[in-house]
Design a protein around this motif. Sequence first.
Motif, short mmCIF file in Angstrom:
data_model
loop_
_atom_site.label_atom_id
_atom_site.label_comp_id
_atom_site.label_asym_id
_atom_site.label_seq_id
_atom_site.Cartn_x
_atom_site.Cartn_y
_atom_site.Cartn_z
N THR A 1 0.80 -1.22 0.00
CA THR A 1 0.00 0.00 0.00
C THR A 1 0.84 1.27 0.00
O THR A 1 0.29 2.36 -0.05
CB THR A 1 -0.95 0.02 1.21
OG1 THR A 1 -0.16 -0.09 2.41
CG2 THR A 1 -1.95 -1.11 1.13
N ALA A 2 2.14 1.12 0.04
CA ALA A 2 3.05 2.27 -0.03
C ALA A 2 4.36 1.81 -0.65
O ALA A 2 4.79 0.68 -0.44
CB ALA A 2 3.29 2.85 1.36
N PHE B 1 2.69 1.70 -4.14
CA PHE B 1 1.64 2.69 -4.36
C PHE B 1 2.18 4.05 -3.93
O PHE B 1 2.66 4.18 -2.80
CB PHE B 1 0.39 2.35 -3.54
CG PHE B 1 -0.81 3.16 -3.91
CD1 PHE B 1 -1.77 2.64 -4.76
CD2 PHE B 1 -0.99 4.45 -3.44
CE1 PHE B 1 -2.89 3.38 -5.12
CE2 PHE B 1 -2.09 5.21 -3.78
CZ PHE B 1 -3.04 4.67 -4.63
N ASP B 2 2.11 5.03 -4.78
CA ASP B 2 2.45 6.43 -4.53
C ASP B 2 3.37 7.00 -5.60
O ASP B 2 3.36 8.19 -5.83
CB ASP B 2 3.10 6.71 -3.17
CG ASP B 2 2.13 6.60 -2.02
OD1 ASP B 2 0.95 6.96 -2.20
OD2 ASP B 2 2.55 6.17 -0.93
#
Length: 134
Positions: A43-44, A71-72
């Motif tokens: 998620t990151a 993600f990012d």
Amino acid sequence: MVRERFDGFRAAFTDAEAAWDEGFACGQSLPARHPGATAVFATADILAVGIMEGLAATGTSVPGDVSAVGFDDLEFSRYVTPKLTTVTQDIGRKGATAVAMLVAAIEQQTRPRRPVTLDVSLTVRDSTAPPRTA
């Protein structure tokens, strides 16, 4: 310029030490806990890089054995090895939308009643490969 980028990369890891450690631990345990896994999504980006390092510590190849996606699309994602495939979002637009919603809520003294969805895209780099065949 390259030195500043490297310093920023190092600072990002320092600032997110817990996420790095958690990602590393996850990567180390992944092959034993899920021996058939061919991909992992974090998620990151900082978690994804920690996972890749944990996988490497077990002798698991990214992307040869397991693909990794973050993600990012943080800037350091372009400088790790392998370069991280990641979900890219428009952070500026996300912030501007949040501020506009907050101002509207304050002015109207109501909560927003509709969900807001912003587009993202996949930036494919070197940490992913087609699934291996049996």
